[in-house]
Structures are given as C-alpha cells and as structure tokens.
Design a protein around this motif. Structure first.
Motif, PDB file in Angstrom:
ATOM      1  N   THR A  12       0.826  -1.209   0.000  1.00 25.43           N
ATOM      2  CA  THR A  12       0.000   0.000   0.000  1.00 25.43           C
ATOM      3  C   THR A  12       0.860   1.259   0.000  1.00 25.43           C
ATOM      4  O   THR A  12       0.604   2.203  -0.732  1.00 25.43           O
ATOM      5  N   GLN A  93      -0.110  -5.910  -2.833  1.00 26.87           N
ATOM      6  CA  GLN A  93      -1.258  -5.748  -1.939  1.00 26.87           C
ATOM      7  C   GLN A  93      -2.417  -6.469  -2.614  1.00 26.87           C
ATOM      8  O   GLN A  93      -2.590  -6.381  -3.832  1.00 26.87           O
ATOM      9  N   GLN A  94      -3.197  -7.204  -1.837  1.00 26.21           N
ATOM     10  CA  GLN A  94      -4.216  -8.046  -2.455  1.00 26.21           C
ATOM     11  C   GLN A  94      -5.439  -7.238  -2.899  1.00 26.21           C
ATOM     12  O   GLN A  94      -5.661  -6.125  -2.415  1.00 26.21           O
ATOM     13  N   HIS A  95      -6.199  -7.817  -3.796  1.00 28.26           N
ATOM     14  CA  HIS A  95      -7.560  -7.394  -4.197  1.00 28.26           C
ATOM     15  C   HIS A  95      -7.638  -6.225  -5.190  1.00 28.26           C
ATOM     16  O   HIS A  95      -8.603  -6.141  -5.934  1.00 28.26           O
ATOM     17  N   TRP A 133      -7.386  -2.445  -1.530  1.00 28.31           N
ATOM     18  CA  TRP A 133      -8.011  -3.261  -0.483  1.00 28.31           C
ATOM     19  C   TRP A 133      -8.652  -2.438   0.625  1.00 28.31           C
ATOM     20  O   TRP A 133      -9.491  -2.950   1.365  1.00 28.31           O
ATOM     21  N   ARG A 166     -13.701  -5.115  -0.254  1.00 30.60           N
ATOM     22  CA  ARG A 166     -12.416  -4.882  -0.906  1.00 30.60           C
ATOM     23  C   ARG A 166     -12.097  -5.925  -1.977  1.00 30.60           C
ATOM     24  O   ARG A 166     -11.183  -5.731  -2.775  1.00 30.60           O
ATOM     25  N   ASP A 276       0.323 -10.355  -1.099  1.00 29.90           N
ATOM     26  CA  ASP A 276       1.300 -10.208  -0.007  1.00 29.90           C
ATOM     27  C   ASP A 276       1.090 -11.245   1.098  1.00 29.90           C
ATOM     28  O   ASP A 276       2.066 -11.730   1.682  1.00 29.90           O
ATOM     29  N   ASN A 277      -0.164 -11.628   1.343  1.00 28.28           N
ATOM     30  CA  ASN A 277      -0.372 -12.620   2.406  1.00 28.28           C
ATOM     31  C   ASN A 277       0.127 -14.009   2.004  1.00 28.28           C
ATOM     32  O   ASN A 277       0.857 -14.631   2.778  1.00 28.28           O
ATOM     33  N   HIS A 318     -10.766 -16.047   5.642  1.00 27.04           N
ATOM     34  CA  HIS A 318     -10.525 -16.224   4.205  1.00 27.04           C
ATOM     35  C   HIS A 318      -9.677 -17.455   3.944  1.00 27.04           C
ATOM     36  O   HIS A 318      -8.775 -17.764   4.727  1.00 27.04           O
ATOM     37  N   PHE A 320      -7.162 -18.740   0.942  1.00 28.56           N
ATOM     38  CA  PHE A 320      -6.461 -18.471  -0.317  1.00 28.56           C
ATOM     39  C   PHE A 320      -5.634 -19.718  -0.644  1.00 28.56           C
ATOM     40  O   PHE A 320      -5.487 -20.617   0.188  1.00 28.56           O
ATOM     41  N   LEU A 330      -6.455 -16.758   6.362  1.00 22.92           N
ATOM     42  CA  LEU A 330      -6.147 -15.451   6.923  1.00 22.92           C
ATOM     43  C   LEU A 330      -7.373 -15.006   7.697  1.00 22.92           C
ATOM     44  O   LEU A 330      -8.471 -14.965   7.144  1.00 22.92           O
TER      45      LEU A 330
HETATM   46  C1  XUL Z   1      -6.018  -9.170   2.877  1.00 25.96           C
HETATM   47  C2  XUL Z   1      -5.941  -7.692   2.748  1.00 25.96           C
HETATM   48  C3  XUL Z   1      -4.699  -7.010   3.163  1.00 25.96           C
HETATM   49  C4  XUL Z   1      -3.892  -6.571   1.975  1.00 25.96           C
HETATM   50  C5  XUL Z   1      -2.774  -5.686   2.465  1.00 25.96           C
HETATM   51  O1  XUL Z   1      -7.261  -9.681   2.573  1.00 25.96           O
HETATM   52  O2  XUL Z   1      -6.853  -7.049   2.306  1.00 25.96           O
HETATM   53  O3  XUL Z   1      -3.918  -7.798   4.007  1.00 25.96           O
HETATM   54  O4  XUL Z   1      -3.432  -7.674   1.261  1.00 25.96           O
HETATM   55  O5  XUL Z   1      -1.857  -5.391   1.499  1.00 25.96           O
END
Ligand code: XUL
Length: 529
Positions: A12, A93-95, A133, A166, A276-277, A318, A320, A330
C-alpha cells in the motif's frame, strides 16, 4: 556466479526489494521506496489518493510503475549484481484491480528503454486509478453477488471467502454498474500483482491461485474461474481476465526494456506474482500445517497453511491458495493494538511495561471476567456497531481489564480459527506487540501451544524472493523442498520460545466456553441497539 533471486513487494505504502543468495542463504540486499516521499507528484497519502468519499480508496497504477523504474535505478546505483539475478517474482497488496484497454498488450510487448515506464504506458488504461483493499464502497455489490451465489456459506464454500467490499469481484461489478462504457473498453483486468508482473515480463501476466482466491471469482477447489461468480459480477468478464496459474509458473524472460536499462541478464526469468499474504506465508516459513503466525499489529491477524480446503461457514475468515500448492487461511481481527492501547489509556497506564506488569499481577482467567473489546467495528466476529462490553468484570479494576482484553483477543482467535480444524503446534508471533513477553505468555496459555518470536520486517518481499527461487528450480526440473528452501531465512529468534503453563491452559479450556457465550450475548445486545 552467485545464485541470486529478487523479490519485490508492491504494498500500500511502498515498493520493497529483497535479494537473496541461495548458496550462502543470506539476504544480500533490502530496499524500500515510500510512495508518498519518493513520488510526491501523485499526491498520495499513505499510498492512497485523496477522495471526498471516505469509503473510496484508490491508488495510481502509474505510480507503482514509476516506483519500479526507480527501484531498479536504486539497485543499480547501490551496486547490486543485477546480472547475477536468475529469477524475479513479487508480491502485491491483495484485491486491487487495474483496468487496461486493448493497446496494453502491444505497449507491454514493445516497451522502449529510451523512455520511462510511465511514458510507455501512456494511453493503456481504461480506468486511470485502482480501487485498493482499503476501499469499502461496494456493500451493495457484495450483497448482490452473495445473493446470486446462494448466501454467505455458499459463497465462502465456492470462492474461499464471503463477498467483501475490498475483494475484486464486487469492485469490478461497481465499475461495470457506474461506468459501463469504460468497462466495455476494458480489454484486460489485472490485480496489482499481475500488473507488476506484466511490466517485468512485457506481456499480460497470469493471476496466480493465491491472489486469484482474493477476488470472489475463482473456484477455490478447482482453481478455475467460477462461471456462476463471473456471471453474478459483470458481463463478458471471462474475456477480460487473464489465465490463472500455479504460484511457481515462469512467465518468460524479463522484458528487454529492463535488460537494456538496468543490466539484468536477458535469461533472467520472471515468475507470476502473488498476493502479499500468500507470499508472507512462505516468507515467515509457514510451510507445514500446524505452524501458524499471529501478527500483533494495528489489527491482529492469524494465518497459516492448510492441507485440505475447508471454508468458514460464518464467512469471517478467508481461504487463499498457498504458494506451496496447499491452502492458507487469513483471519483478521480489527481491534488489535489500537484496542489494547485504548484500554491502556483509559486506565492511565503509562507504557507497555506497566501494562505487562498488570498482566503479571493478575491470575490467568482474571477471576472469570470477560471483556469484548470492540472499540471499532469488528470483522471477526462481525460487529457493525462498535461498543465494548463487560461480563463479571469490574470496570474500576485496571489490572483485570488489561488482562481481560488480551485474554479476549486470544480466546477470540482460538474460537474463530476452529473451522480450519488445524490445531496449531507452533506459533510464530510477529508485529509490534510481539516484543511483549507477558502478552506472549497469555497467547501460549490460551492457545496451549508454544510461541516463538519471528522478526522479519519484509516477509512478503522475502517470500517473493523464495518463490522466485522455487519456481526457477522447478523449471530446471528440480524438486525443491520448501523446508530446505526457507531454512536459514525464516528461523525464529533464538531462545525466544515460550511454553504454555499447563495450569493456566486448563483455566482457558474452561473459560473459552464462557467467552463464547458472552460473545453471543454481546452480539445480540449490540444488534438490539
Ligand atoms: C487481505 C488484505 C490485506 C492486503 C494488504 O485480505 O486485504 O492484508 O493484502 O496489502
């Protein structure tokens, strides 16, 4: 020649790089570029573009591209042996979604090294900004898609998660509904991860199964685009999505743009990027079932690997794909450090040392008092209207309230991770509050599991570098074992192990039942207000 692998992390607020040497098992270079500081011309605040609507959070894909140019220039200046890098992967960063028109493919294939990436990308976007996100403006779209997919449980079962504001699917639906013409002019939708990979590879990159699972569009078990989800989201969507790929897929050699400009080896391979996760899962060494990480930050997160795909019927956690080819979970608890800080401040406790002393001065189980610390709307369990509540707990007793908030947070993690059916046998604690040993003792006792500290500041970028090494070895016909790959890079802090106290663990085995009852009561009370 050294065997070097580069991991990048487009997060981010910054772009980070980690270079590892696989033979010496050392991180040989680390660097970070903060978007606000390094690229002030984009006007972001903490990586986000200002917007009058507090629910809308967008950023600029051009800024991320410019950061990539800057990062390579920085690495060159710092004398990194770029010619020795064998493969590159990344983490995003996800999403977040990037919308490209039908000029993008050509532009990527013909990146001109005489120009900057930003100039090369002129005219390729069908939407100039990217919802990221942090955006929470798609509640209506979430409800519509969830309904089409048969409700919370069915949505989580099919895609790995309930619909979330998100997540990419609801964001795409909003774009289609609010800007149908721009949507029609979109030839290709990328995630932050696949957009960055596309720049490096000089072609539209696939989306990996790890980040693909954060879209509400992928069948979490078959790992293909889910027809019902595509249909519930927007028309013609299948055509606009790139293929899905395993997390170790080699896309091809790095674009000549980077070879000429930076001196990368023309044979250096680019791999698909991931979220990232998922990258952090390997960057923290969570490569076997039962080893989980608890990150104690602004929010607290609980994550780890799962061999078998199980989803959360309540739709709070979640699932993944993990870069190892397994699954990962997560679970994000919003009231983390900030909630602990609130209690500390309410009771006028000077610092964390004194907060820790309050924990030590009180018995495990805190004489049965329960505190629900929802200072802010909570994700797990779902709490839309914040409010803190106490059961059998004297609000005048500072020390007991300090204990009660930490116990509640840990019991909530234990309770709300049960759907995974994976009992932790080792916990890696990370994040700011993991330095507090008294807090980690409560964690060990509530979870009835040993806790070790792990201090890796760039776990996503490191995970990406490890994924680059893994993918390169797989492509070379080797069968790299993850346990060997991560060894030396993801070891916990020596002598940091905290063991559960058996007597305390027994107290929590009982208390968690009361906690679960109180949580239900508190939720019912809040629903009535
Ligand atoms: C995971 C999420 C955040 C972003 C941060 O679902 O929305 O952890 O990935 O970069």
């Amino acid at each position: 020649m050294a065997k070097l692998f580069l991991g990048l992390d487009s997060s981010t607020q910054s772009l980070s790089a980690v270079v590892i040497d696989l033979d010496t098992r050392k991180v040989i270079y680390e660097q970070s570029l903060n978007f606000d500081k390094a690229l002030p011309q984009y006007g972001t605040q903490n990586g986000v573009l200002p917007n009058p609507d507090p629910l809308v959070k967008h950023s600029s894909p051009l800024m991320w591209a410019e950061a990539l140019d800057l990062m390579f220039a920085r690495m060159k200046k710092d004398g990194v042996a770029l010619g020795d890098i064998l493969a590159i992967s990344g983490s995003g960063q996800q999403h977040g979604s990037v919308y490209l028109n039908n000029h993008a493919g050509d532009a990527l294939a013909n990146l001109n090294p005489q120009k900057s990436l930003v100039d090369n990308l002129d005219g390729v976007f069908s939407r100039p900004t990217t919802p990221i996100w942090m955006d929470s403006s798609t509640a209506a779209e979430c409800a519509e898609i969830r309904k089409q997919l048969g409700g919370i449980k069915a949505t989580a079962e099919a895609t790995g998660s309930d619909t979330f504001e998100r997540f990419t699917g609801p964001q795409i639906r909003k774009f289609y509904q609010t800007e149908p013409e721009a949507y029609a002019h979109t030839a290709s939708i990328a995630l932050v991860s696949s957009f960055m990979a596309s720049l490096l590879a000089g072609k539209i990159a696939p989306i990996d199964h790890g980040d693909g699972a954060g879209m509400n569009l992928m069948d979490i078990r078959k790992k293909v685009w889910l027809p019902d989800a595509l249909q519930a989201t927007a028309p013609d969507l299948k055509k606009k999505l790139p293929p899905l790929a395993e997390s170790w897929k080699v896309i091809g050699p790095v674009s000549p743009y980077f070879v000429r400009k930076t001196g990368l080896n023309p044979e250096a391979q680019t791999l698909v990027w991931s979220g990232d996760n998922p990258c952090s899962v390997v960057g923290l060494g969570l490569i076997c079932e039962g080893r989980v990480a608890i990150s104690l930050g602004t929010s607290d997160t609980y994550f780890g690997l799962m061999k078998k795909c199980r989803t959360d019927a309540r739709g709070e956690g979640h699932v993944f794909s993990s870069p190892t080819g397994d699954y990962m979970t997560l679970i994000c608890f919003k009231n983390g450090s900030l909630a602990r800080e609130k209690i500390r401040d309410i009771y006028g406790i000077k610092d964390w040392k004194n907060f820790g002393a309050a924990l030590t001065a009180t018995p495990p189980g805190g004489r049965g008092g329960i505190l629900l610390p929802w200072f802010e709307a909570e994700i797990v369990p779902r709490v839309n209207r914040p409010g803190i509540q106490r059961f059998d707990l004297n609000d005048q007793d500072a020390a007991l309230n300090c204990r009660a908030i930490v116990e509640a947070q840990m019991m909530s993690m234990r309770l709300h991770s049960q759907w995974m059916q994976v009992l932790p046998d080792s916990i890696y604690a990370t994040g700011g509050a993991s330095n507090d040993l008294t807090l980690l003792q409560v964690m060990a006792d509530v979870m009835n599991c040993r806790v070790e500290r792990i201090e890796i500041s760039k776990s996503a970028a490191l995970g990406a570098a490890l994924r680059a090494a893994h993918g390169w070895l797989v492509a070379a016909g080797k069968k790299p074992a993850w346990e060997q790959l991560v060894a030396g890079f993801t070891d916990p802090v020596p002598n940091s192990e905290i063991r559960p106290n058996p007597k305390a663990a027994k107290v929590y085995d009982q208390l968690i039942e009361k906690y679960a009852r109180c949580e239900q009561k508190a939720l019912q009370r809040l629903a009535k207000t």
